[in-house]
Motif scaffolding. Structure first.
Motif, PDB file in Angstrom:
ATOM      1  N   GLU A 184       0.824  -1.208   0.000  1.00 20.58           N
ATOM      2  CA  GLU A 184       0.000   0.000   0.000  1.00 20.58           C
ATOM      3  C   GLU A 184       0.864   1.266   0.000  1.00 20.58           C
ATOM      4  O   GLU A 184       0.493   2.289  -0.565  1.00 20.58           O
ATOM      5  CB  GLU A 184      -0.923   0.012   1.219  1.00 20.58           C
ATOM      6  N   ALA A 185       2.066   1.173   0.631  1.00 19.43           N
ATOM      7  CA  ALA A 185       2.963   2.325   0.699  1.00 19.43           C
ATOM      8  C   ALA A 185       3.719   2.564  -0.606  1.00 19.43           C
ATOM      9  O   ALA A 185       4.338   3.613  -0.786  1.00 19.43           O
ATOM     10  CB  ALA A 185       3.956   2.144   1.846  1.00 19.43           C
ATOM     11  N   GLY A 186       3.685   1.578  -1.523  1.00 14.41           N
ATOM     12  CA  GLY A 186       4.365   1.749  -2.802  1.00 14.41           C
ATOM     13  C   GLY A 186       5.378   0.679  -3.129  1.00 14.41           C
ATOM     14  O   GLY A 186       6.123   0.804  -4.098  1.00 14.41           O
ATOM     15  N   GLY A 187       5.414  -0.399  -2.336  1.00 16.43           N
ATOM     16  CA  GLY A 187       6.333  -1.491  -2.601  1.00 16.43           C
ATOM     17  C   GLY A 187       5.807  -2.433  -3.676  1.00 16.43           C
ATOM     18  O   GLY A 187       4.612  -2.469  -3.966  1.00 16.43           O
ATOM     19  N   THR A 188       6.739  -3.208  -4.261  1.00 16.10           N
ATOM     20  CA  THR A 188       6.390  -4.225  -5.248  1.00 16.10           C
ATOM     21  C   THR A 188       6.886  -5.570  -4.749  1.00 16.10           C
ATOM     22  O   THR A 188       8.083  -5.737  -4.478  1.00 16.10           O
ATOM     23  CB  THR A 188       7.044  -3.927  -6.607  1.00 16.10           C
ATOM     24  N   ALA A 189       5.986  -6.538  -4.603  1.00 22.10           N
ATOM     25  CA  ALA A 189       6.370  -7.860  -4.130  1.00 22.10           C
ATOM     26  C   ALA A 189       7.063  -8.626  -5.249  1.00 22.10           C
ATOM     27  O   ALA A 189       6.585  -8.641  -6.389  1.00 22.10           O
ATOM     28  CB  ALA A 189       5.139  -8.632  -3.644  1.00 22.10           C
ATOM     29  N   VAL A 190       8.206  -9.255  -4.934  1.00 23.84           N
ATOM     30  CA  VAL A 190       8.950 -10.033  -5.927  1.00 23.84           C
ATOM     31  C   VAL A 190       9.322 -11.390  -5.337  1.00 23.84           C
ATOM     32  O   VAL A 190       9.603 -11.518  -4.148  1.00 23.84           O
ATOM     33  CB  VAL A 190      10.221  -9.295  -6.404  1.00 23.84           C
ATOM     34  N   GLY A 191       9.326 -12.415  -6.199  1.00 19.20           N
ATOM     35  CA  GLY A 191       9.667 -13.761  -5.771  1.00 19.20           C
ATOM     36  C   GLY A 191      11.080 -14.141  -6.180  1.00 19.20           C
ATOM     37  O   GLY A 191      11.608 -13.654  -7.176  1.00 19.20           O
ATOM     38  N   LEU A 192      11.690 -15.049  -5.405  1.00 17.38           N
ATOM     39  CA  LEU A 192      13.067 -15.487  -5.646  1.00 17.38           C
ATOM     40  C   LEU A 192      13.151 -16.989  -5.876  1.00 17.38           C
ATOM     41  O   LEU A 192      14.119 -17.636  -5.491  1.00 17.38           O
ATOM     42  CB  LEU A 192      13.957 -15.081  -4.465  1.00 17.38           C
ATOM     43  N   GLY A 193      12.126 -17.556  -6.493  1.00 16.24           N
ATOM     44  CA  GLY A 193      12.162 -18.982  -6.783  1.00 16.24           C
ATOM     45  C   GLY A 193      11.251 -19.781  -5.870  1.00 16.24           C
ATOM     46  O   GLY A 193      10.621 -19.242  -4.955  1.00 16.24           O
ATOM     47  N   PRO A 194      11.191 -21.110  -6.090  1.00 15.92           N
ATOM     48  CA  PRO A 194      10.218 -21.939  -5.401  1.00 15.92           C
ATOM     49  C   PRO A 194      10.606 -22.345  -3.987  1.00 15.92           C
ATOM     50  O   PRO A 194       9.770 -22.869  -3.253  1.00 15.92           O
ATOM     51  CB  PRO A 194      10.144 -23.187  -6.300  1.00 15.92           C
ATOM     52  N   HIS A 195      11.863 -22.132  -3.585  1.00 11.94           N
ATOM     53  CA  HIS A 195      12.324 -22.628  -2.291  1.00 11.94           C
ATOM     54  C   HIS A 195      12.358 -21.519  -1.243  1.00 11.94           C
ATOM     55  O   HIS A 195      12.571 -20.349  -1.566  1.00 11.94           O
ATOM     56  CB  HIS A 195      13.719 -23.256  -2.419  1.00 11.94           C
ATOM     57  N   ARG A 196      12.187 -21.918   0.006  1.00 14.91           N
ATOM     58  CA  ARG A 196      12.285 -20.967   1.120  1.00 14.91           C
ATOM     59  C   ARG A 196      13.759 -20.698   1.400  1.00 14.91           C
ATOM     60  O   ARG A 196      14.528 -21.621   1.678  1.00 14.91           O
ATOM     61  CB  ARG A 196      11.602 -21.521   2.368  1.00 14.91           C
ATOM     62  N   LEU A 197      14.175 -19.445   1.331  1.00 17.53           N
ATOM     63  CA  LEU A 197      15.585 -19.081   1.464  1.00 17.53           C
ATOM     64  C   LEU A 197      15.884 -18.486   2.835  1.00 17.53           C
ATOM     65  O   LEU A 197      15.033 -17.834   3.441  1.00 17.53           O
ATOM     66  CB  LEU A 197      15.963 -18.054   0.391  1.00 17.53           C
ATOM     67  N   ARG A 198      17.115 -18.723   3.291  1.00 13.27           N
ATOM     68  CA  ARG A 198      17.587 -18.014   4.468  1.00 13.27           C
ATOM     69  C   ARG A 198      17.685 -16.522   4.151  1.00 13.27           C
ATOM     70  O   ARG A 198      17.839 -16.129   3.002  1.00 13.27           O
ATOM     71  CB  ARG A 198      18.953 -18.551   4.893  1.00 13.27           C
TER      72      ARG A 198
END
Length: 220
Positions: A184-198
């Motif tokens: 809502e503040a202006g961020g864009t959600a981005v993904g880094l692949g299918p696995h949960r990363l540290r």
């Protein structure tokens, strides 16, 4: 210079001040405790190149040397600043630890010949991060699970001169409410692949990808 590089009298060296200042000269004398240096030209000021990425990462709970590794690699990859982020699920980092991380960043800047030293900011709370996102009109990228792949998001964006990279706490990630507030503040959600990363893996994967993306944009 004396103990590691084993330099000697009349060897050429470069000195920098961490703010883009660079002086070339030679060693007049050297021993185990000191070096006398003669400048052979006036100081040059080298301006930063490329997009200036500001990293906000919730890494306060990292154990061992993992936080050191995160700061070291952010310095090498050219992040302009790193800010420890205090979220609902990651709210601990001591002042002593910040001091240590500053020393890690400074040592890394020397090792990788980075002329502009990376800024390590004091920890901030999540509500303060929202202020940064609201005020920053260019790229504000939030790494979160099941979001649009990173490259898809940036390839559809206009070239910007700076950007915020935001990574949540390890395992738990941001809460749903926190993600909604950042978007809502202006961020864009981005993904880094299918696995949960540290958290340190996610931070470096995000930063390294964007450094290569911005470099390729400059060459076009």
């Amino acid at each position: 210079m004396a103990k590691v590089l084993r330099l000697k009298q009349e060897d050429m060296v470069e000195l920098f001040n961490g703010k883009g200042g660079l002086v070339e000269g030679c060693i007049q004398s050297i021993d185990k405790t000191s070096v006398d240096f003669i400048a052979q030209e006036d100081q040059k000021v080298i301006l930063p190149r490329g997009i200036q990425w500001q990293v906000f990462a919730a890494f306060g709970t990292l154990k061992g040397g993992r936080a050191d590794w995160l700061i070291e690699k952010c310095t090498e990859l050219g992040a302009s600043s790193v800010t420890p982020l205090l979220t609902e699920r990651s709210s601990i980092i001591s002042e002593n630890r910040v001091d240590r991380l500053e020393r890690v960043s400074f040592a890394t800047a020397k090792q990788c010949q980075r002329l502009q030293q990376m800024v390590l900011n004091p920890p901030i709370k999540f509500v303060t991060l929202l202020d940064h996102v609201c005020l920053h009109i260019s790229l504000n990228l939030v790494a979160t699970a099941e979001a649009t792949p990173l490259l898809n998001a940036v390839n559809s964006s206009a070239k910007e001169s700076s950007g915020l990279l935001i990574v949540g706490p390890e395992g738990a990630d941001f809460t749903k409410k926190e993600v909604e507030m950042m978007l809502e503040a202006g961020g864009t959600a981005v993904g880094l692949g299918p696995h949960r990363l540290r958290v340190e893996t996610a931070t470096i994967a995000l930063l390294a990808t964007l450094v290569m993306w911005s470099d390729s944009e400059e060459m076009i």
